[in-house]
Design a protein around this motif. Structure first.
Motif, PDB file in Angstrom:
ATOM      1  N   MET A  97       0.828  -1.201   0.000  1.00  0.00           N
ATOM      2  CA  MET A  97       0.000   0.000   0.000  1.00  0.00           C
ATOM      3  C   MET A  97       0.865   1.254   0.000  1.00  0.00           C
ATOM      4  O   MET A  97       0.543   2.227  -0.659  1.00  0.00           O
ATOM      5  CB  MET A  97      -0.927  -0.027   1.230  1.00  0.00           C
ATOM      6  CG  MET A  97      -1.937   1.073   1.268  1.00  0.00           C
ATOM      7  SD  MET A  97      -3.136   0.837  -0.055  1.00  0.00           S
ATOM      8  CE  MET A  97      -4.166   2.223   0.196  1.00  0.00           C
ATOM      9  N   GLU A  98       1.965   1.203   0.782  1.00  0.00           N
ATOM     10  CA  GLU A  98       2.832   2.373   0.854  1.00  0.00           C
ATOM     11  C   GLU A  98       3.512   2.654  -0.485  1.00  0.00           C
ATOM     12  O   GLU A  98       3.659   3.810  -0.886  1.00  0.00           O
ATOM     13  CB  GLU A  98       3.884   2.170   1.940  1.00  0.00           C
ATOM     14  CG  GLU A  98       4.734   3.410   2.183  1.00  0.00           C
ATOM     15  CD  GLU A  98       5.697   3.206   3.329  1.00  0.00           C
ATOM     16  OE1 GLU A  98       6.757   3.836   3.290  1.00  0.00           O
ATOM     17  OE2 GLU A  98       5.378   2.420   4.237  1.00  0.00           O
ATOM     18  N   THR A  99       3.908   1.598  -1.186  1.00  0.00           N
ATOM     19  CA  THR A  99       4.551   1.803  -2.487  1.00  0.00           C
ATOM     20  C   THR A  99       3.564   2.373  -3.493  1.00  0.00           C
ATOM     21  O   THR A  99       3.938   3.165  -4.352  1.00  0.00           O
ATOM     22  CB  THR A  99       5.134   0.481  -3.023  1.00  0.00           C
ATOM     23  OG1 THR A  99       4.103  -0.488  -3.078  1.00  0.00           O
ATOM     24  CG2 THR A  99       6.254  -0.008  -2.139  1.00  0.00           C
ATOM     25  N   PHE A 100       2.319   1.967  -3.394  1.00  0.00           N
ATOM     26  CA  PHE A 100       1.298   2.518  -4.275  1.00  0.00           C
ATOM     27  C   PHE A 100       1.113   4.014  -4.031  1.00  0.00           C
ATOM     28  O   PHE A 100       0.986   4.800  -4.970  1.00  0.00           O
ATOM     29  CB  PHE A 100      -0.031   1.784  -4.087  1.00  0.00           C
ATOM     30  CG  PHE A 100      -1.148   2.377  -4.889  1.00  0.00           C
ATOM     31  CD1 PHE A 100      -1.194   2.201  -6.259  1.00  0.00           C
ATOM     32  CD2 PHE A 100      -2.145   3.122  -4.274  1.00  0.00           C
ATOM     33  CE1 PHE A 100      -2.215   2.756  -7.010  1.00  0.00           C
ATOM     34  CE2 PHE A 100      -3.167   3.682  -5.008  1.00  0.00           C
ATOM     35  CZ  PHE A 100      -3.209   3.495  -6.394  1.00  0.00           C
TER      36      PHE A 100
ATOM     37  N   PHE B 276       4.028   5.849  -5.511  1.00  0.00           N
ATOM     38  CA  PHE B 276       3.849   5.899  -6.960  1.00  0.00           C
ATOM     39  C   PHE B 276       2.821   6.956  -7.335  1.00  0.00           C
ATOM     40  O   PHE B 276       3.038   7.760  -8.249  1.00  0.00           O
ATOM     41  CB  PHE B 276       3.414   4.523  -7.478  1.00  0.00           C
ATOM     42  CG  PHE B 276       3.069   4.515  -8.931  1.00  0.00           C
ATOM     43  CD1 PHE B 276       4.071   4.566  -9.886  1.00  0.00           C
ATOM     44  CD2 PHE B 276       1.747   4.466  -9.333  1.00  0.00           C
ATOM     45  CE1 PHE B 276       3.746   4.557 -11.246  1.00  0.00           C
ATOM     46  CE2 PHE B 276       1.420   4.461 -10.675  1.00  0.00           C
ATOM     47  CZ  PHE B 276       2.425   4.508 -11.630  1.00  0.00           C
ATOM     48  N   LEU B 277       1.713   6.978  -6.637  1.00  0.00           N
ATOM     49  CA  LEU B 277       0.662   7.960  -6.907  1.00  0.00           C
ATOM     50  C   LEU B 277       1.161   9.379  -6.665  1.00  0.00           C
ATOM     51  O   LEU B 277       0.870  10.292  -7.447  1.00  0.00           O
ATOM     52  CB  LEU B 277      -0.562   7.659  -6.029  1.00  0.00           C
ATOM     53  CG  LEU B 277      -1.812   8.486  -6.285  1.00  0.00           C
ATOM     54  CD1 LEU B 277      -2.313   8.258  -7.695  1.00  0.00           C
ATOM     55  CD2 LEU B 277      -2.890   8.124  -5.280  1.00  0.00           C
ATOM     56  N   ARG B 278       1.943   9.575  -5.614  1.00  0.00           N
ATOM     57  CA  ARG B 278       2.506  10.884  -5.303  1.00  0.00           C
ATOM     58  C   ARG B 278       3.435  11.351  -6.432  1.00  0.00           C
ATOM     59  O   ARG B 278       3.383  12.514  -6.850  1.00  0.00           O
ATOM     60  CB  ARG B 278       3.259  10.834  -3.987  1.00  0.00           C
ATOM     61  CG  ARG B 278       3.820  12.191  -3.586  1.00  0.00           C
ATOM     62  CD  ARG B 278       4.570  12.117  -2.277  1.00  0.00           C
ATOM     63  NE  ARG B 278       3.667  11.678  -1.215  1.00  0.00           N
ATOM     64  CZ  ARG B 278       4.039  10.943  -0.173  1.00  0.00           C
ATOM     65  NH1 ARG B 278       5.286  10.571  -0.050  1.00  0.00           N
ATOM     66  NH2 ARG B 278       3.161  10.600   0.738  1.00  0.00           N
ATOM     67  N   GLU B 279       4.263  10.448  -6.949  1.00  0.00           N
ATOM     68  CA  GLU B 279       5.173  10.810  -8.037  1.00  0.00           C
ATOM     69  C   GLU B 279       4.407  11.143  -9.311  1.00  0.00           C
ATOM     70  O   GLU B 279       4.771  12.069 -10.034  1.00  0.00           O
ATOM     71  CB  GLU B 279       6.169   9.677  -8.295  1.00  0.00           C
ATOM     72  CG  GLU B 279       7.153   9.464  -7.172  1.00  0.00           C
ATOM     73  CD  GLU B 279       8.034  10.674  -6.934  1.00  0.00           C
ATOM     74  OE1 GLU B 279       8.449  11.315  -7.927  1.00  0.00           O
ATOM     75  OE2 GLU B 279       8.303  10.979  -5.764  1.00  0.00           O
TER      76      GLU B 279
END
Length: 52
Positions: A1-4, A7-10
């Protein structure tokens, strides 16, 4: 979830960066084009008017 979320933030940062660059080019750079002085075309009958 944190990696998602990272990714969304980037992705969102990239979108905001592109939108900012678009409006910068549109507003700032097009305004510079409008402020450049342009020579007026001299029409063929303007010489006749100036001689009168």
């Amino acid at each position: 979830m944190e990696t998602f979320l990272e990714f969304l933030r980037e992705v969102l940062k990239g979108i905001v960066r592109e939108i900012s660059a678009y409006f910068f080019r549109k507003n700032i750079l097009e305004n510079n084009k409008k402020t450049t002085p342009r020579r007026r075309k001299q029409m063929w009958f303007s010489k006749e008017i100036n001689q009168l």
